[in-house]
Structures are given as structure tokens and as C-alpha cells.
Scaffold this motif. Structure first.
Motif, PDB file in Angstrom:
ATOM      1  N   THR A  71       0.507   6.594  -6.950  1.00 12.75           N
ATOM      2  CA  THR A  71      -0.668   7.409  -7.245  1.00 12.75           C
ATOM      3  C   THR A  71      -0.348   8.896  -7.177  1.00 12.75           C
ATOM      4  O   THR A  71      -0.750   9.669  -8.057  1.00 12.75           O
ATOM      5  CB  THR A  71      -1.811   7.063  -6.275  1.00 12.75           C
ATOM      6  OG1 THR A  71      -2.104   5.667  -6.403  1.00 12.75           O
ATOM      7  CG2 THR A  71      -3.056   7.877  -6.558  1.00 12.75           C
ATOM      8  N   ASP A  91       1.906   1.889  -3.472  1.00 13.57           N
ATOM      9  CA  ASP A  91       0.764   2.298  -4.285  1.00 13.57           C
ATOM     10  C   ASP A  91       0.421   3.766  -4.056  1.00 13.57           C
ATOM     11  O   ASP A  91       0.089   4.494  -4.992  1.00 13.57           O
ATOM     12  CB  ASP A  91      -0.442   1.412  -3.978  1.00 13.57           C
ATOM     13  CG  ASP A  91      -1.554   1.582  -4.983  1.00 13.57           C
ATOM     14  OD1 ASP A  91      -1.302   1.319  -6.179  1.00 13.57           O
ATOM     15  OD2 ASP A  91      -2.659   1.984  -4.584  1.00 13.57           O
ATOM     16  N   ARG A  92       0.511   4.206  -2.814  1.00  6.68           N
ATOM     17  CA  ARG A  92       0.246   5.622  -2.507  1.00  6.68           C
ATOM     18  C   ARG A  92       1.273   6.514  -3.201  1.00  6.68           C
ATOM     19  O   ARG A  92       0.914   7.532  -3.808  1.00  6.68           O
ATOM     20  CB  ARG A  92       0.302   5.855  -0.985  1.00  6.68           C
ATOM     21  CG  ARG A  92       0.222   7.321  -0.589  1.00  6.68           C
ATOM     22  CD  ARG A  92      -1.182   7.751  -0.243  1.00  6.68           C
ATOM     23  NE  ARG A  92      -1.372   9.196  -0.256  1.00  6.68           N
ATOM     24  CZ  ARG A  92      -1.005  10.040   0.692  1.00  6.68           C
ATOM     25  NH1 ARG A  92      -0.409   9.599   1.782  1.00  6.68           N
ATOM     26  NH2 ARG A  92      -1.243  11.333   0.570  1.00  6.68           N
ATOM     27  N   SER A 126       0.805  -1.227   0.000  1.00  7.50           N
ATOM     28  CA  SER A 126       0.000   0.000   0.000  1.00  7.50           C
ATOM     29  C   SER A 126       0.842   1.282   0.000  1.00  7.50           C
ATOM     30  O   SER A 126       0.506   2.230  -0.724  1.00  7.50           O
ATOM     31  CB  SER A 126      -0.961  -0.013   1.191  1.00  7.50           C
ATOM     32  OG  SER A 126      -1.892   1.015   1.069  1.00  7.50           O
ATOM     33  N   ARG A 185      -8.097  -0.275  -0.475  1.00  9.02           N
ATOM     34  CA  ARG A 185      -7.266  -1.109  -1.350  1.00  9.02           C
ATOM     35  C   ARG A 185      -7.442  -2.580  -1.013  1.00  9.02           C
ATOM     36  O   ARG A 185      -7.615  -3.417  -1.907  1.00  9.02           O
ATOM     37  CB  ARG A 185      -5.802  -0.690  -1.201  1.00  9.02           C
ATOM     38  CG  ARG A 185      -4.821  -1.485  -2.035  1.00  9.02           C
ATOM     39  CD  ARG A 185      -3.435  -0.831  -1.972  1.00  9.02           C
ATOM     40  NE  ARG A 185      -2.368  -1.726  -2.301  1.00  9.02           N
ATOM     41  CZ  ARG A 185      -2.003  -2.056  -3.536  1.00  9.02           C
ATOM     42  NH1 ARG A 185      -2.651  -1.552  -4.551  1.00  9.02           N
ATOM     43  NH2 ARG A 185      -0.997  -2.879  -3.746  1.00  9.02           N
ATOM     44  N   GLN A 207      -2.459   5.634   4.151  1.00  8.86           N
ATOM     45  CA  GLN A 207      -3.692   6.230   3.639  1.00  8.86           C
ATOM     46  C   GLN A 207      -4.193   5.421   2.443  1.00  8.86           C
ATOM     47  O   GLN A 207      -3.442   5.108   1.529  1.00  8.86           O
ATOM     48  CB  GLN A 207      -3.443   7.679   3.226  1.00  8.86           C
ATOM     49  CG  GLN A 207      -4.695   8.427   2.886  1.00  8.86           C
ATOM     50  CD  GLN A 207      -4.410   9.904   2.643  1.00  8.86           C
ATOM     51  OE1 GLN A 207      -3.338  10.412   2.964  1.00  8.86           O
ATOM     52  NE2 GLN A 207      -5.372  10.588   2.079  1.00  8.86           N
ATOM     53  N   GLY A 208      -5.466   5.059   2.471  1.00 10.19           N
ATOM     54  CA  GLY A 208      -6.059   4.277   1.394  1.00 10.19           C
ATOM     55  C   GLY A 208      -5.893   2.778   1.548  1.00 10.19           C
ATOM     56  O   GLY A 208      -6.301   2.015   0.669  1.00 10.19           O
TER      57      GLY A 208
END
Length: 135
Positions: free
Chosen positions: A67, A63-64, A60, A103, A98-99
Motif C-alpha cells: 500500500t 500488504d502495508r 498484513s 484487514r 498497522q491496519g
């Protein structure tokens, strides 16, 4: 290429989870049946859910960063290192998570389906290969 860390961790996590599940299953069954131990569809789904959840959570932060760099590269310095440094300085460790929940919720069902199909297909192919080699 951006999915490589997720896919690697996903496959490794599934194999580790599968190994643990089969060891637990072998303890509950007779020693003579251990040679034929396989995951059921439900067991493969559970192992897949664990593997997918773990992989989504572990990757994650990457991925953050991805993004943020895709949506506003200039504001985050244009590199992974500068983006990570900015997240750390402005948001701390919480910024990297965050997120995470969306996810995991988004990824888990597809991973369950994938690994259930993967495991059952592997078993079928192995059975098909051994039965055709006896002929």
C-alpha cells in the motif's frame, strides 16, 4: 501476483485447520464412522474463519508495504526492502501491524463464505463421482 502469499497461506491454513478439526471429530465419534468423516457447513465456516484470520494477520506487513509503495513510492525508496527499512526505522514493529484489525475484519467474512462453499462443493463432487462410478 500480489495476493499469492495470502492465497498460499490461506489454503495451507485451511487444510491444517480442517485436518485438526477432523481429528477432533474422529475422537468424538465411533471408529467405524471415521472413513466417512466430513466437515459440516458450520465446521467448514469455522475452519475458514481461522484460516482467513491467520492469513490476513500473517500477510498484513506485506500488504502495508504494498500500500505504501502504491500510494507514495518515492517517499519509501521505491523498493520493498527500502520501504520495510523505513517502516522499521520510523515506526518499529508496530508499523508492520498497522491496519491489521481492519484487514482481518474485512477479509474474514469473504473467506468464511469461500471455504464453506469450497468444502461443501468438494464433498458433493466427491459423492457425485463415487456414485456415478458405481453405475
Amino acid at each position: 501476483a500480489r495476493d499469492v502469499p495470502f492465497r498460499v497461506s490461506q489454503l495451507v491454513a485451511f487444510e491444517v485447520t480442517k485436518t485438526v478439526a477432523l481429528k477432533l471429530k474422529s475422537r468424538r465419534s465411533s471408529s467405524t464412522a471415521n472413513a466417512e468423516l466430513k466437515l459440516s457447513g458450520v465446521e467448514a465456516a469455522i475452519c475458514g474463519a481461522v484460516a482467513g484470520t491467520f492469513s490476513a494477520a500473517v500477510t498484513s506487513p506485506l500488504d502495508r508495504i504494498k500500500t505504501l509503495l502504491m500510494t507514495d513510492s518515492q517517499a519509501y525508496g521505491g523498493s520493498v526492502v527500502s520501504c520495510a527499512a523505513k517502516i522499521w526505522s520510523q515506526e518499529g514493529i508496530k508499523g508492520f501491524t498497522q491496519g491489521l484489525v481492519p484487514r482481518v475484519v474485512y477479509i474474514a467474512p469473504s473467506v468464511v463464505i469461500f471455504f464453506t462453499a469450497y468444502e461443501l462443493t468438494q464433498q458433493r463432487l466427491a459423492h457425485w463421482g463415487t456414485s456415478s462410478s458405481k453405475d
